[in-house]
Structures are given as structure tokens and as C-alpha cells.
Design an enzyme around this catalytic site. Structure first.
Site, PDB file in Angstrom:
ATOM      1  N   SER A  44       0.829  -1.206   0.000  1.00 28.35           N
ATOM      2  CA  SER A  44       0.000   0.000   0.000  1.00 28.35           C
ATOM      3  C   SER A  44       0.863   1.254   0.000  1.00 28.35           C
ATOM      4  CB  SER A  44      -0.958   0.001   1.185  1.00 28.35           C
ATOM      5  OG  SER A  44      -0.257  -0.139   2.406  1.00 28.35           O
ATOM      6  N   GLU A  45       2.024   1.218   0.686  1.00 23.86           N
ATOM      7  CA  GLU A  45       2.969   2.336   0.641  1.00 23.86           C
ATOM      8  C   GLU A  45       4.405   1.836   0.719  1.00 23.86           C
ATOM      9  OE1 GLU A  45      -0.749   4.415   1.950  1.00 23.86           O
ATOM     10  OE2 GLU A  45       0.374   2.847   2.992  1.00 23.86           O
ATOM     11  N   THR A  46       5.274   2.576   0.057  1.00 24.51           N
ATOM     12  CA  THR A  46       6.722   2.403   0.147  1.00 24.51           C
ATOM     13  C   THR A  46       7.312   3.775   0.443  1.00 24.51           C
ATOM     14  OG1 THR A  46       6.730   0.582  -1.439  1.00 24.51           O
ATOM     15  CG2 THR A  46       8.802   1.754  -1.131  1.00 24.51           C
TER      16      THR A  46
END
Length: 281
Positions: A44-46
Site C-alpha cells: 500500500s505504501e513504500t
């Protein structure tokens, strides 16, 4: 070569929270490379750790979904803070560090075995338009009588939130991803019966990209601001999220001296290095 960490956030055991990928020492990477790597991780996020550009900050971070860059996000904030600390980062002030991101400076405190961030101010608040609410209610498969209230609670990602009549209603939702319209980032929250481990059940729907997010710091922050300001939640409570996805997210919300702190446990699950980079796209 860049050091790399993957951190599980808002859970006491690995695999039960929400993971975030963290690339360290990323000042030499350009935006296209960052975006391409975030698409590749498919989380979902990096995030990408950078040197701060202001003396008030301990580090700077850029946060990417698989589709775009975010000015702020909650579980990446805590996961990045844990990765920075585990890599030997030393805050300028004991017990608290300061993260620089596109939304500004975010305080993160070390609270026993938890990390907690100070909720940023909302960039959009107020009631949801009736037509948009009707569309979201239909997409979620709700009867209008199950919706107690709805509001914009946007602190960067674009959240609108619906307060439902119970945690059971929240858990029973079977949304139709194709039916969401303007409200493409919808959080839902409902109260548990008094006396249990958690006060509320939360779910976060992003139909255009990840579908349902396991545990969402930014949404819990803005829901906490909304519910405590309207008297619907106490100054301190614990919310559950991720139950329907087989996760066991626990988000601790504490209002202290007009600052809403949102925290949970973090676990470094993977440590290593990124050895090669594409040119991006």
C-alpha cells in the site's frame, strides 16, 4: 546499493499488521525510480528516507503508493520511524523525533513499546454532500438508517468517513468496488460494546487501487479527531482494524493537551539491501 527494511505496523506479531517498505539513504534516487520501486513492491505504501532540508527534522521521507506520492500517511510514518531508529538514527530530542514530509513536520514519540505520531491538521472537514453520501451508502450495501453521521476527515490522502451504528455492521460490509463515485477513499467506523479490548472497529476502502487497507494510521488519526471533538469517543481508546482481512491491527488513540497521538507496535520483519535500480518510467 541501498539498505532496505520492511516493517509491520500496528500489530504485536509479524504478519498481523500493515507492512511498509523502507528504502534508506535514498537521496540519489529520482522520483521516477521511487515510483517504479513502489509499484514493484506492490504494498500500500513504500517510503524513501532522505536527509532533512530543515534543521528541525531528524530525517525526511517521501511516501509512495503504487499509483502516486502522498504528502502524509500514518502507518508509513511509524514504520519509517522504526526503520530509521533500527538503522542507528538518534533523535535530536530524547523520547521524540521529528519527521519531515510533504505535509510538513510530524512529531513521533517513543511511548514504551509503541511509537505514536501527532495527528496532522485536517485539510478538509465538514459534512459530506447528500448525493455523495447516498452513493457511498449504496456502494457499501448499507441501509441509510445504519449511518449515524458522515464527514470529510481528510488529512492528506483524501478520506471521508462514515460512523455506523455498530462494529458488527462495519464487519459485515461487502462493498461493491465498482459503485464508488466521488468518495474513492472511504473509512467506516462503528462502536464495539462497552467493556471489551477495543472501543471501535475501523475499515478503510480504496476501491481504485488497493481495495481494503489492512490498518490505516491516517484514517484512524482523522477519525479520532472527529469523534473526540464531537464527544462520541473518549480521550483515550483503542481501535481494531484488519479483522476481516485476517489481521489484528490495534491503533491506540490518545488526546493529550489538545494533541491527538496515534500509535501502535512496530516490528522489523525484513532487513537487507536493494542492489540494482531501474530507470523508472
Amino acid at each position: 546499493m541501498h539498505p532496505f527494511s520492511q516493517v509491520d505496523v500496528f500489530a504485536s506479531e509479524l504478519t498481523l499488521g500493515n507492512p511498509v517498505a523502507v528504502v534508506h539513504d535514498a537521496d540519489d534516487l529520482d522520483e521516477a525510480q521511487m515510483a517504479a520501486f513502489a509499484r514493484w513492491t506492490n504494498l500500500s505504501e513504500t517510503t524513501f528516507l532522505l536527509r532533512p532540508t530543515t534543521p528541525q527534522a531528524d530525517y525526511r521521507v517521501r511516501i509512495f503508493t503504487t499509483a502516486r506520492e502522498l504528502p502524509f500517511a500514518g502507518h508509513p510514518t511509524l514504520g519509517t520511524a522504526r526503520a530509521w531508529l533500527e538503522a542507528g538514527g538518534e533523535p535530536a530530542h530524547a523520547g521524540e523525533l521529528v519527521q519531515q514530509c510533504a505535509a510538513g513536520l510530524v512529531r513521533v514519540r517513543m511511548d514504551g513499546d509503541r511509537l505514536a505520531f501527532a495527528a496532522p491538521p485536517l485539510v478538509r472537514s465538514g459534512p459530506v454532500d447528500a448525493a455523495d453520501l447516498d452513493e457511498a451508502t449504496a456502494a457499501l450495501g448499507l441501509d441509510p438508517s445504519q449511518v449515524i453521521d458522515a464527514a470529510w476527515v481528510d488529512n492528506g490522502p483524501g478520506w471521508a468517513a462514515l460512523l455506523l451504528d455498530s462494529a458488527e455492521t462495519v464487519l459485515a460490509l461487502e462493498p461493491d468496488p465498482s459503485a464508488f463515485g466521488v468518495l474513492d477513499k472511504v473509512g467506516v467506523v462503528g462502536p464495539h460494546s462497552p467493556g471489551g479490548e477495543t472501543a471501535f472497529e475501523v475499515r478503510a476502502f480504496v476501491p481504485g487501487s488497493i481495495g481494503e487497507d489492512p490498518v490505516t494510521g491516517s484514517l484512524n488519526a482523522s477519525i479520532g479527531q472527529w469523534l473526540t471533538s464531537t464527544g462520541r469517543a473518549p480521550a483515550s481508546y483503542v481501535a481494531a482494524q484488519g479483522t476481516r482481512l485476517g489481521r489484528r491491527g490495534r491503533v491506540h488513540v490518545d488526546l493529550v493537551d489538545d494533541v491527538l497521538w496515534v500509535g501502535g507496535r512496530t516490528t522489523v520483519g525484513i532487513s537487507g539491501s536493494v542492489t540494482a535500480w531501474g530507470a523508472g518510467a
